[in-house]
Scaffold this motif. Structure first.
Motif, short mmCIF file in Angstrom:
data_model
loop_
_atom_site.label_atom_id
_atom_site.label_comp_id
_atom_site.label_asym_id
_atom_site.label_seq_id
_atom_site.Cartn_x
_atom_site.Cartn_y
_atom_site.Cartn_z
N GLU A 147 0.81 -1.23 0.00
CA GLU A 147 0.00 0.00 0.00
C GLU A 147 0.84 1.27 0.00
OE1 GLU A 147 -3.04 -0.62 -0.69
OE2 GLU A 147 -2.67 -2.75 -0.34
N MET A 148 2.09 1.17 -0.37
CA MET A 148 2.93 2.35 -0.54
C MET A 148 3.38 2.41 -2.00
SD MET A 148 5.56 2.44 2.70
CE MET A 148 6.02 4.15 2.36
N THR A 149 3.39 3.61 -2.57
CA THR A 149 3.98 3.77 -3.89
C THR A 149 5.50 3.89 -3.73
OG1 THR A 149 3.92 6.18 -3.89
CG2 THR A 149 1.93 5.04 -4.65
N SER A 150 6.21 3.70 -4.83
CA SER A 150 7.66 3.88 -4.79
C SER A 150 8.00 5.32 -4.42
CB SER A 150 8.27 3.50 -6.13
OG SER A 150 8.03 2.13 -6.42
N HIS A 151 7.16 6.26 -4.89
CA HIS A 151 7.38 7.67 -4.55
C HIS A 151 7.19 7.91 -3.05
CE1 HIS A 151 7.60 11.99 -5.13
NE2 HIS A 151 6.51 12.12 -4.41
N ASP A 152 6.24 7.20 -2.44
CA ASP A 152 6.04 7.30 -0.98
C ASP A 152 7.32 6.90 -0.25
OD1 ASP A 152 3.39 8.08 -1.29
OD2 ASP A 152 2.61 6.03 -1.05
N VAL A 153 7.95 5.84 -0.72
CA VAL A 153 9.18 5.36 -0.08
C VAL A 153 10.28 6.40 -0.23
CG1 VAL A 153 10.97 3.59 -0.10
CG2 VAL A 153 8.58 2.95 -0.45
N VAL A 154 10.42 6.97 -1.42
CA VAL A 154 11.42 8.01 -1.65
C VAL A 154 11.19 9.19 -0.71
CG1 VAL A 154 12.22 9.75 -3.30
CG2 VAL A 154 11.93 7.38 -4.04
N ALA A 155 9.94 9.61 -0.55
CA ALA A 155 9.63 10.74 0.33
C ALA A 155 10.02 10.45 1.78
CB ALA A 155 8.14 11.06 0.24
N ARG A 156 9.75 9.23 2.23
CA ARG A 156 10.12 8.85 3.61
C ARG A 156 11.64 8.83 3.78
NH1 ARG A 156 6.60 5.33 6.45
NH2 ARG A 156 8.33 4.93 7.88
N VAL A 157 12.33 8.29 2.79
CA VAL A 157 13.78 8.18 2.88
C VAL A 157 14.44 9.55 2.83
CG1 VAL A 157 15.85 7.31 1.69
CG2 VAL A 157 13.88 5.81 2.02
N ARG A 158 13.87 10.48 2.08
CA ARG A 158 14.40 11.85 2.07
C ARG A 158 14.42 12.43 3.48
NH1 ARG A 158 11.26 13.89 -3.42
NH2 ARG A 158 12.95 13.36 -4.88
N LYS A 159 13.35 12.19 4.23
CA LYS A 159 13.28 12.69 5.60
C LYS A 159 14.25 11.95 6.51
CE LYS A 159 8.44 14.21 5.35
NZ LYS A 159 7.07 14.01 5.91
N ILE A 160 14.31 10.63 6.34
CA ILE A 160 15.18 9.82 7.20
C ILE A 160 16.65 10.17 6.99
CG2 ILE A 160 15.99 7.47 7.67
CD1 ILE A 160 13.14 6.50 6.92
N MET A 161 17.05 10.31 5.72
CA MET A 161 18.47 10.53 5.41
C MET A 161 18.84 12.03 5.36
SD MET A 161 19.46 7.44 5.27
CE MET A 161 21.15 7.66 4.72
N GLY A 162 17.84 12.91 5.39
CA GLY A 162 18.12 14.34 5.42
C GLY A 162 18.66 14.89 4.12
N THR A 163 18.12 14.41 2.97
CA THR A 163 18.54 14.93 1.68
C THR A 163 17.41 14.81 0.67
OG1 THR A 163 20.12 14.69 -0.16
CG2 THR A 163 19.51 12.68 1.02
N ARG A 164 17.38 15.73 -0.30
CA ARG A 164 16.41 15.66 -1.38
C ARG A 164 16.90 14.74 -2.49
NH1 ARG A 164 11.43 16.77 -0.96
NH2 ARG A 164 11.37 17.27 -3.18
N LYS A 165 18.21 14.45 -2.50
CA LYS A 165 18.80 13.68 -3.60
C LYS A 165 18.62 12.19 -3.37
CE LYS A 165 22.17 17.27 -4.73
NZ LYS A 165 23.61 17.62 -4.85
N VAL A 166 17.40 11.72 -3.62
CA VAL A 166 17.05 10.31 -3.47
C VAL A 166 16.25 9.89 -4.70
CG1 VAL A 166 15.85 8.57 -2.08
CG2 VAL A 166 16.94 10.54 -0.96
N GLY A 167 16.57 8.76 -5.28
CA GLY A 167 15.81 8.21 -6.40
C GLY A 167 15.72 6.70 -6.26
N HIS A 168 14.88 6.08 -7.08
CA HIS A 168 14.73 4.63 -6.99
C HIS A 168 14.92 3.98 -8.35
CE1 HIS A 168 10.76 4.44 -8.93
NE2 HIS A 168 10.47 5.56 -8.30
N ALA A 169 15.30 2.72 -8.32
CA ALA A 169 15.52 1.94 -9.55
C ALA A 169 14.44 0.88 -9.65
CB ALA A 169 16.90 1.27 -9.51
N GLY A 170 13.55 1.02 -10.62
CA GLY A 170 12.54 -0.01 -10.84
C GLY A 170 11.34 0.17 -9.93
#
Length: 303
Positions: free
Chosen positions: A23-46
């Protein structure tokens, strides 16, 4: 003078292997990881669909440059196919468009299922789902469907390296199949469910999907977002990520400097994309041999 608030330092470049929750989109995961890692430079593969779980590879900082190349690798899934009903989205989240007669479903033999799986193994032509992310004149197919357009996509070549049946369950007016699917990037597992159901004449859709590998990255290394929040460290730094995902080409200091300036160097003799490493063991570029020289496609550590 009032104390100024210091900005959080950028994390080092590298990859995160996330075990995506349903029930999470890949974009949802990217948004969470941006907050966790403290950077906007996050992307996903596949991309993984919201209903799917499992391996989602994320790039952090300069490692985002790797992602377009990682996405070309093969992937492995644990899938459950439901035979006996077709849906608008070729998966369990869509509306049913047909339901097989119980008598027709009862006539589907194990041998017929095996023949259908064999027909969908190897190099095949696959029509992506109409609600896929395939672009049509610059617009995603799923966006066109949502706006009321009728979408017809052209078949395209994909490779199913492995399609192994693990279990068969016949109950409740459906036949459920558990399978392992190893396939090339661009293969839609829900389209395999649709086409298997079509081959058998009873309709089919994807009931569950879990991705277990993306290239060399597996569930064994994956962490949930909750685990990452508790311990926000990379799965692979940039050097180990490149070493894990690509063949290695080690060069001397002079050649390394040329690569860092975007210049061509002596060919490696390696087929396909490879990582170029400096004498100190750092990944400085991804490159390919072309025209008798090594040409960088991505410079990771510019001079």
């Amino acid at each position: 003078m009032p104390e100024t608030k210091r900005s959080r330092p950028a994390p080092p470049p590298g990859l995160l292997v996330v075990d995506k929750a349903p029930e999470m989109t890949s974009h949802d995961v990217v948004a969470r990881v941006r907050k966790i890692m403290g950077t906007r430079k996050v992307g996903h593969a596949g991309t993984l669909d919201p209903m799917a779980t499992g391996v989602l590879v994320l790039g952090i900082e300069r490692a985002t440059k790797l992602l377009g190349h990682l996405a070309l690798d093969r992937k492995t899934y644990l899938a459950t196919f439901a035979l006996g009903a077709a849906t608008t989205t070729d998966d369990v989240e869509g509306e049913r468009v047909s339901t097989a007669d119980p008598a027709a479903l009862a006539e589907v033999t194990d041998e017929a299922i095996a023949a259908g799986i064999a027909a969908l193994t190897g190099e095949i032509e696959q029509v992506p789902s109409s609600v896929s992310a395939v672009k049509i004149s610059g617009k995603r197919a799923y966006a066109r469907v949502r706006s009321g357009e009728e979408v017809v996509l052209k078949p395209r070549p994909v490779t199913v390296y492995r399609f192994d049946l693990l279990a068969t369950r016949r109950e409740g007016g459906t036949i459920e199949l558990d399978a392992i699917v190893e396939c090339s990037s661009g293969t839609y597992v829900r389209a395999l469910a649709r086409d298997l159901g079509g081959f058998l004449g009873v309709g089919g859709h994807l009931a569950a999907l879990r991705r277990t590998t993306v290239g060399p990255f597996t569930l064994a290394a994956a962490r949930t977002l909750e685990q990452l929040e508790a311990d926000p460290v990379l799965t692979h730094d940039l050097d180990t990520a490149v070493a894990a995902a690509f063949p290695r080409y080690e060069v001397d200091a002079r050649a390394a400097k040329s690569v860092q300036y975007g210049q061509q160097i002596r060919a490696s003799g390696i087929k396909g994309t490879y990582g170029v490493f400096s004498p100190d063991g750092h990944a400085i570029a991804l490159a390919v041999d072309a025209g008798g020289v090594s040409r960088s496609v991505v410079v990771l550590d510019p001079a």
